[in-house]
Design a protein around this motif. Structure first.
Motif, PDB file in Angstrom:
ATOM      1  N   VAL A   1       0.691  -1.367   0.033  1.00  0.00           N
ATOM      2  CA  VAL A   1       0.291  -0.136   0.062  1.00  0.00           C
ATOM      3  C   VAL A   1       0.993   1.083   0.042  1.00  0.00           C
ATOM      4  N   ILE A   2       0.349   2.096  -0.581  1.00  0.00           N
ATOM      5  CA  ILE A   2       1.154   3.744   0.328  1.00  0.00           C
ATOM      6  C   ILE A   2       0.113   4.539   0.940  1.00  0.00           C
ATOM      7  N   ASP A   3       0.838   5.434   1.562  1.00  0.00           N
ATOM      8  CA  ASP A   3       0.047   5.603   2.704  1.00  0.00           C
ATOM      9  C   ASP A   3       0.836   7.469   2.519  1.00  0.00           C
ATOM     10  N   LEU A   4      -0.136   8.072   2.910  1.00  0.00           N
ATOM     11  CA  LEU A   4       0.178   9.705   3.266  1.00  0.00           C
ATOM     12  C   LEU A   4      -1.247   9.776   4.771  1.00  0.00           C
ATOM     13  N   SER A   5       0.372  10.617   5.303  1.00  0.00           N
ATOM     14  CA  SER A   5      -0.227  10.774   6.834  1.00  0.00           C
ATOM     15  C   SER A   5       0.093  12.546   7.209  1.00  0.00           C
ATOM     16  N   THR A   6      -1.048  13.476   7.665  1.00  0.00           N
ATOM     17  CA  THR A   6      -0.108  14.435   7.941  1.00  0.00           C
ATOM     18  C   THR A   6      -1.410  14.701   9.949  1.00  0.00           C
ATOM     19  N   THR A   7      -0.931  15.244  10.516  1.00  0.00           N
ATOM     20  CA  THR A   7      -2.146  16.223  11.123  1.00  0.00           C
ATOM     21  C   THR A   7      -3.392  15.708  11.454  1.00  0.00           C
ATOM     22  N   TRP A   8      -3.974  15.226  12.324  1.00  0.00           N
ATOM     23  CA  TRP A   8      -5.614  15.613  12.307  1.00  0.00           C
ATOM     24  C   TRP A   8      -6.226  16.685  11.555  1.00  0.00           C
ATOM     25  N   ASP A   9      -5.711  18.033  11.847  1.00  0.00           N
ATOM     26  CA  ASP A   9      -6.598  18.802  11.888  1.00  0.00           C
ATOM     27  C   ASP A   9      -6.157  19.769  10.519  1.00  0.00           C
ATOM     28  N   ARG A  10      -5.326  19.233   9.794  1.00  0.00           N
ATOM     29  CA  ARG A  10      -4.933  19.161   8.024  1.00  0.00           C
ATOM     30  C   ARG A  10      -6.068  18.077   7.404  1.00  0.00           C
ATOM     31  N   THR A  11      -6.850  17.381   7.787  1.00  0.00           N
ATOM     32  CA  THR A  11      -7.624  16.322   6.741  1.00  0.00           C
ATOM     33  C   THR A  11      -8.382  17.379   6.152  1.00  0.00           C
ATOM     34  N   HIS A  12      -8.616  16.611   4.888  1.00  0.00           N
ATOM     35  CA  HIS A  12      -8.459  17.289   3.076  1.00  0.00           C
ATOM     36  C   HIS A  12      -9.355  16.236   2.606  1.00  0.00           C
ATOM     37  N   PRO A  13     -10.923  17.219   2.090  1.00  0.00           N
ATOM     38  CA  PRO A  13     -11.691  16.068   1.696  1.00  0.00           C
ATOM     39  C   PRO A  13     -11.090  15.187   0.306  1.00  0.00           C
ATOM     40  N   ILE A  14      -9.554  15.754   0.187  1.00  0.00           N
ATOM     41  CA  ILE A  14      -9.348  15.127  -1.630  1.00  0.00           C
ATOM     42  C   ILE A  14      -8.569  14.269  -0.656  1.00  0.00           C
ATOM     43  N   GLY A  15      -8.329  14.298   0.587  1.00  0.00           N
ATOM     44  CA  GLY A  15      -6.945  13.118   0.983  1.00  0.00           C
ATOM     45  C   GLY A  15      -7.285  11.646   0.244  1.00  0.00           C
ATOM     46  N   LEU A  16      -8.367  10.677   0.163  1.00  0.00           N
ATOM     47  CA  LEU A  16      -8.652   9.343  -0.142  1.00  0.00           C
ATOM     48  C   LEU A  16      -8.293   9.574  -1.847  1.00  0.00           C
TER      49      LEU A  16
END
Length: 417
Positions: A183-198
């Motif tokens: 798999v490839i994973d993209l991670s950041t802090t919860w407050d930077r959640t964005h709808p296009i992340g997935l």
């Protein structure tokens, strides 16, 4: 500004909800069922049976073992081909990216400045095991287990060390066999959640898949199993004629697309949009949109193996131009003439290709004048029948020596005069 504040408030509320659900699970187990997604609860249950929620970091495998696995993995080739795009994504979004094997062991990571430091503190690094039984619920494990893109937000993670994270992951499949490679994973802090992340995770997975090395079982392979060239990747014949093959299969391109592809093949470091436009069109009043359309067609023809910013090819590339130049540099004039098919894309109006073609023609001629090997001179005479100086030089070098080429050179010289 009001929209940003509302989004931040909504994220904060969502974080608190996940934390309440997680706390309920830790204290009461299955009573949390109505509060979380089924796949999260299932993973929490597996995690709880294997580790404690206060685990401090993911377990690490032996470094040399991890390096060996990475070298042997087809993912290494693919990641190297698209690494600039992956790094740019991480830096632009201050993300940490990770590519795993099929056992959710991280084989490669790259992070933006902030997230890289955070990742290192929890062993989100090469060699770490991120299956849920090793470090608790996370998007890498879910994407791997469910074979579909997955997201884990804040306290949906079982381990409290990553409650401040949001992670999006997508499976990477072998296009030839459908086998899941990792798999490839993209991670950041919860407050930077964005709808296009997935969606971004999906795109990154597809990017890696298109860069995987092809095999005899790849969909682009010939159905009869015949490989018409021993060279993998892109093979371009540009001298005297034009032919493009991808893994042995001929590509049908128009003249302009062939020119664009030739320029990219001859500039493996990549070309910016401005520079590629100048190389193809010069001062002609052709829009950038026209060039982008040609590039888009090429990207589709190449199975996506053409990166942007800068434009560059993400596969092994071989051209007869590079081959001839390499032979000339080594002083192998006869072999260079055998490989030299004539002018570079005859009739091209690309200023860059015209200039390169003139340079190559001069290089071939000067090499022959310096080393007028009779057979090579004959070959050259077929391509440039009125260049009497090369034939005269070859005859002079032969002197009184008997040579099968002597009569043929004299005949061609007489015809040229």
């Amino acid at each position: 500004m009001r929209t940003t504040a509302r989004t931040g408030s909504e994220l904060d509320s969502r974080k608190q909800e996940t934390l309440r659900a997680w706390t309920t699970f830790i204290e009461h187990g299955d009573a949390v069922a109505p509060l979380v997604r089924p796949e999260i609860l299932s993973s929490w249950t597996r995690s709880d049976a294997a580790i404690t929620h206060d685990v401090e970091a993911a377990p690490l495998a032996d470094e040399s073992e991890t390096s060996s696995m990475w070298r042997d993995s087809p993912l290494q080739v693919a990641v190297e081909r698209v690494e600039a795009d992956l790094r740019r994504t991480a830096e632009d979004g201050d993300l940490v990216l990770a590519v795993t094997d099929a056992d959710t062991r991280i084989l490669w990571t790259y992070g933006g400045r902030v997230m890289r430091r955070k990742a290192e503190t929890v062993n989100f690094v090469a060699g770490a095991r991120w299956d849920d039984e090793s470090v608790g619920t996370n998007a890498l494990d879910l994407a791997n287990r469910l074979a579909e893109p997955s997201m884990v937000f804040s306290a949906e993670h079982y381990a409290s060390i990553v409650h401040n994270w949001v992670c999006w992951a997508a499976p990477v499949l072998d296009p030839a066999t459908g086998r899941q490679l990792g798999v490839i994973d993209l991670s950041t802090t919860w407050d930077r959640t964005h709808p296009i992340g997935l969606a971004t995770a999906r795109v990154m997975a597809r990017l890696i898949e298109t860069a995987l090395p092809h095999s005899a079982h790849h969909p682009t392979a010939r159905p009869d199993g015949i490989d018409e060239t021993a060279d993998p990747g892109l093979v371009m014949t540009l001298l005297g004629t034009a032919e493009v093959r991808l893994d042995g299969q001929r590509l049908l391109l128009n003249r302009r697309q062939t020119e664009v592809l030739a320029l990219l093949a001859l500039h493996p470091e990549g070309l910016s949009l401005d520079r590629l436009h100048a190389f193809v069109y010069g001062d002609s009043a052709i829009t950038f949109s026209t060039l982008k359309a040609e590039v888009s067609h090429l990207r589709a023809a190449l199975g996506g193996q053409l990166a942007s910013r800068p434009y560059r090819l993400m596969m092994p590339v071989a051209t007869d131009v590079d081959h001839v130049l390499a032979l000339l540099r080594r002083g192998r004039v006869a072999e260079a003439l055998e490989a030299y098919g004539g002018d570079l894309l005859p009739g091209t109006n690309s200023p860059a290709l015209t200039e390169l073609g003139e340079y190559l023609a001069v290089a071939v001629r000067e090499a022959l004048l310096a080393d007028p090997e009779p057979g090579a001179a004959l070959r050259y005479a077929d391509l440039a029948p009125y260049d009497t100086e090369v034939m005269e030089r070859a005859l002079a070098a032969l002197g009184t020596n008997a040579h099968p080429a002597k009569a043929l050179l004299r005949g061609k010289l007489a015809a040229a005069r």
